[in-house]
Design an enzyme around this catalytic site. Sequence first.
Site, PDB file in Angstrom:
ATOM      1  N   ARG A 118      -3.609   6.636   0.519  1.00  0.00           N
ATOM      2  CA  ARG A 118      -4.174   7.826   1.160  1.00  0.00           C
ATOM      3  C   ARG A 118      -3.272   8.563   2.133  1.00  0.00           C
ATOM      4  NH1 ARG A 118      -9.330   4.393   2.659  1.00  0.00           N
ATOM      5  NH2 ARG A 118      -7.544   3.039   2.985  1.00  0.00           N
ATOM      6  N   ASP A 135      -6.455  -3.000  -7.617  1.00  0.00           N
ATOM      7  CA  ASP A 135      -6.977  -3.668  -6.423  1.00  0.00           C
ATOM      8  C   ASP A 135      -7.209  -5.144  -6.734  1.00  0.00           C
ATOM      9  OD1 ASP A 135      -8.089  -2.772  -3.610  1.00  0.00           O
ATOM     10  OD2 ASP A 135      -9.352  -4.404  -4.331  1.00  0.00           O
ATOM     11  N   TYR A 148     -14.282 -12.461  -0.237  1.00  0.00           N
ATOM     12  CA  TYR A 148     -14.996 -11.224  -0.590  1.00  0.00           C
ATOM     13  C   TYR A 148     -16.187 -11.507  -1.514  1.00  0.00           C
ATOM     14  CZ  TYR A 148     -11.339  -8.406   1.551  1.00  0.00           C
ATOM     15  OH  TYR A 148     -10.485  -7.840   2.460  1.00  0.00           O
ATOM     16  N   ARG A 186       0.822  -1.217   0.000  1.00  0.00           N
ATOM     17  CA  ARG A 186       0.000   0.000   0.000  1.00  0.00           C
ATOM     18  C   ARG A 186       0.857   1.269   0.000  1.00  0.00           C
ATOM     19  NH1 ARG A 186      -5.610  -0.387   1.592  1.00  0.00           N
ATOM     20  NH2 ARG A 186      -6.287  -2.293   0.601  1.00  0.00           N
ATOM     21  N   ARG A 204      -6.829  11.157  -6.458  1.00  0.00           N
ATOM     22  CA  ARG A 204      -8.020  10.377  -6.102  1.00  0.00           C
ATOM     23  C   ARG A 204      -9.267  11.258  -6.181  1.00  0.00           C
ATOM     24  NH1 ARG A 204     -11.935   8.704  -4.375  1.00  0.00           N
ATOM     25  NH2 ARG A 204     -12.485   7.205  -2.757  1.00  0.00           N
TER      26      ARG A 204
HETATM   27  O1  CP3 Z   1      -0.092  -1.625  -2.495  1.00  0.00           O
HETATM   28  C1  CP3 Z   1      -0.303  -0.731  -3.328  1.00  0.00           C
HETATM   29  O2  CP3 Z   1       0.067   0.444  -3.157  1.00  0.00           O
HETATM   30  C2  CP3 Z   1      -0.971  -1.120  -4.619  1.00  0.00           C
HETATM   31  C3  CP3 Z   1      -2.402  -1.029  -4.674  1.00  0.00           C
HETATM   32  C4  CP3 Z   1      -3.276  -1.947  -3.837  1.00  0.00           C
HETATM   33  C5  CP3 Z   1      -4.513  -1.527  -3.287  1.00  0.00           C
HETATM   34  N1  CP3 Z   1      -5.129  -2.604  -2.732  1.00  0.00           N
HETATM   35  C6  CP3 Z   1      -5.034  -0.159  -3.354  1.00  0.00           C
HETATM   36  C7  CP3 Z   1      -6.173   0.263  -2.514  1.00  0.00           C
HETATM   37  C8  CP3 Z   1      -3.128  -3.312  -3.519  1.00  0.00           C
HETATM   38  C9  CP3 Z   1      -1.969  -4.242  -3.799  1.00  0.00           C
HETATM   39  C10 CP3 Z   1      -4.323  -3.707  -2.834  1.00  0.00           C
HETATM   40  C11 CP3 Z   1      -4.556  -5.099  -2.383  1.00  0.00           C
HETATM   41  C12 CP3 Z   1      -5.794  -5.403  -1.658  1.00  0.00           C
HETATM   42  N2  CP3 Z   1      -7.039  -4.880  -1.836  1.00  0.00           N
HETATM   43  C13 CP3 Z   1      -5.888  -6.425  -0.683  1.00  0.00           C
HETATM   44  C14 CP3 Z   1      -4.769  -7.337  -0.248  1.00  0.00           C
HETATM   45  C15 CP3 Z   1      -3.859  -6.690   0.741  1.00  0.00           C
HETATM   46  C16 CP3 Z   1      -4.495  -6.376   2.070  1.00  0.00           C
HETATM   47  O3  CP3 Z   1      -4.640  -5.175   2.346  1.00  0.00           O
HETATM   48  O4  CP3 Z   1      -4.847  -7.301   2.807  1.00  0.00           O
HETATM   49  C17 CP3 Z   1      -7.229  -6.448  -0.224  1.00  0.00           C
HETATM   50  C18 CP3 Z   1      -7.793  -7.380   0.829  1.00  0.00           C
HETATM   51  C19 CP3 Z   1      -7.951  -5.472  -0.982  1.00  0.00           C
HETATM   52  C20 CP3 Z   1      -9.399  -5.164  -0.896  1.00  0.00           C
HETATM   53  C21 CP3 Z   1      -9.664  -3.781  -0.465  1.00  0.00           C
HETATM   54  N3  CP3 Z   1      -9.368  -2.644  -1.216  1.00  0.00           N
HETATM   55  C22 CP3 Z   1     -10.250  -3.341   0.747  1.00  0.00           C
HETATM   56  C23 CP3 Z   1     -10.737  -4.259   1.858  1.00  0.00           C
HETATM   57  C24 CP3 Z   1     -10.296  -1.947   0.710  1.00  0.00           C
HETATM   58  C25 CP3 Z   1     -10.920  -1.033   1.746  1.00  0.00           C
HETATM   59  C26 CP3 Z   1     -10.030  -0.812   2.901  1.00  0.00           C
HETATM   60  C27 CP3 Z   1      -9.279   0.459   2.760  1.00  0.00           C
HETATM   61  O5  CP3 Z   1      -8.078   0.469   3.054  1.00  0.00           O
HETATM   62  O6  CP3 Z   1      -9.922   1.455   2.393  1.00  0.00           O
HETATM   63  C28 CP3 Z   1      -9.694  -1.513  -0.505  1.00  0.00           C
HETATM   64  C29 CP3 Z   1      -9.520  -0.122  -0.966  1.00  0.00           C
HETATM   65  C30 CP3 Z   1      -8.170   0.298  -1.465  1.00  0.00           C
HETATM   66  N4  CP3 Z   1      -7.293  -0.462  -2.203  1.00  0.00           N
HETATM   67  C31 CP3 Z   1      -7.572   1.576  -1.283  1.00  0.00           C
HETATM   68  C32 CP3 Z   1      -6.330   1.562  -1.944  1.00  0.00           C
HETATM   69  C33 CP3 Z   1      -5.359   2.692  -2.087  1.00  0.00           C
HETATM   70  C34 CP3 Z   1      -8.220   2.755  -0.566  1.00  0.00           C
HETATM   71  C35 CP3 Z   1      -9.353   3.294  -1.384  1.00  0.00           C
HETATM   72  C36 CP3 Z   1      -9.369   4.813  -1.571  1.00  0.00           C
HETATM   73  O7  CP3 Z   1      -8.356   5.434  -1.924  1.00  0.00           O
HETATM   74  O8  CP3 Z   1     -10.453   5.351  -1.426  1.00  0.00           O
END
Ligand code: CP3
Length: 341
Positions: A28, A74, A147, A24, A37
């Site tokens: 944010r 994602d 999911y 990540r 964003r």
């Molecule tokens: O790592 C990186 O910088 C690359 C991008 C990336 C994102 N998600 C961006 C993201 C990667 C590799 C992921 C993987 C991901 N997504 C996982 C596996 C890793 C982990 O965290 O366990 C999972 C389970 C997801 C599913 C997911 N996406 C959830 C549950 C959420 C909501 C939780 C949250 O943090 O808001 C997301 C949203 C998400 N994915 C965001 C980002 C930057 C935030 C959304 C936003 O900017 O509004």
Amino acid sequence: MKKKLLIRTLQGEKTSRVPFWLMRQAGRYLPEYRELRKQAGSFLNLCFNPEMAARVTLQPIERFDMDAAILFSDILVVPHALGQKLEFTEGEGPKLEPLKKINDIDFEAFDKKLSPIYETIRTVKKNLAEDKALIGFAGAPWTIACYMIQGRGDNEFTEAKKFAFSNTAEFDQMMEKLVAATSHYLIEQIKAGVDAVQIFDSWAGLLPEPYFGRWVIQPTQNIVKAVHKVYPDFPIIGFPRRAGMFYQDYAEQAGVSCVGIDQYTPLDRAICSFGSKVAIQGNLDPVALLAGGKTLEGEIKRILAAAGKSPFIFNLGHGIIKETPPAHVELLAKLVKAHER
Ligand code: CP3
């Protein structure tokens, strides 16, 4: 051309400096991310806009000079491409229409939906320095199924797990379809130019014996085989989060080149038990990075000392927490780069 430090580590080389990147790392906690964003309007718009997603992918590299960029996207774009409705609501995370069965996969339609992501990869590659690696990724079948069935995030995924435990044969079929979709998706990412891939199994730790083998190790092994059939020896990082005592089995059987460990797994013991078979990545507690100060410095030093000379990639045990001050990431980058071994 000098070989990329991250790739050398994934191939088991003992390098004089430890490569680093952070799960990540684009997100944010960075004001420049929040700006783009906002312009994109929604998280999915950002994921599916190759020009913007490429810029977001490169943001942390420009600021902190990591050894690898990770594709901005994602894991849930796969269910989306399989036809399951997906939305991200502000402050609540992902919402999917709950689904327990996957139809036969139309790979042409699948690739059409994911084509902006392949385009992001090509755009990043044009703008990424030669010594940096680009990491592609996908969710592991178990985590994606959690999911897809539950329809939203959760800490226990009881509904998804109950479905799997009550309908094992049907669930096996679902996993097979997800193995096919994930293998195909990763191969397309490699075609588009990524240098390594990571398989995120964020909820691996929810499965007891013997289901850990059946729904975490087996599907991962099948994906690794499918990828290696087309791209032999291609570097693959597996991240079975919270796998505890199962980490060793995973490292020995999944076929990955590197295992990502969480913050609950002592690095020195992980190295003793499977560090001669695979490279290891991870381990810093995201809360230590959030807290900063002496604890952060101490933890970085402990991890680097425990890594010794073994093939190790510095990373977190899970993703960066959004309140993390960028200055803490700067300190991490400085300490890891200055450490010689
Ligand atoms: O790592 C990186 O910088 C690359 C991008 C990336 C994102 N998600 C961006 C993201 C990667 C590799 C992921 C993987 C991901 N997504 C996982 C596996 C890793 C982990 O965290 O366990 C999972 C389970 C997801 C599913 C997911 N996406 C959830 C549950 C959420 C909501 C939780 C949250 O943090 O808001 C997301 C949203 C998400 N994915 C965001 C980002 C930057 C935030 C959304 C936003 O900017 O509004």
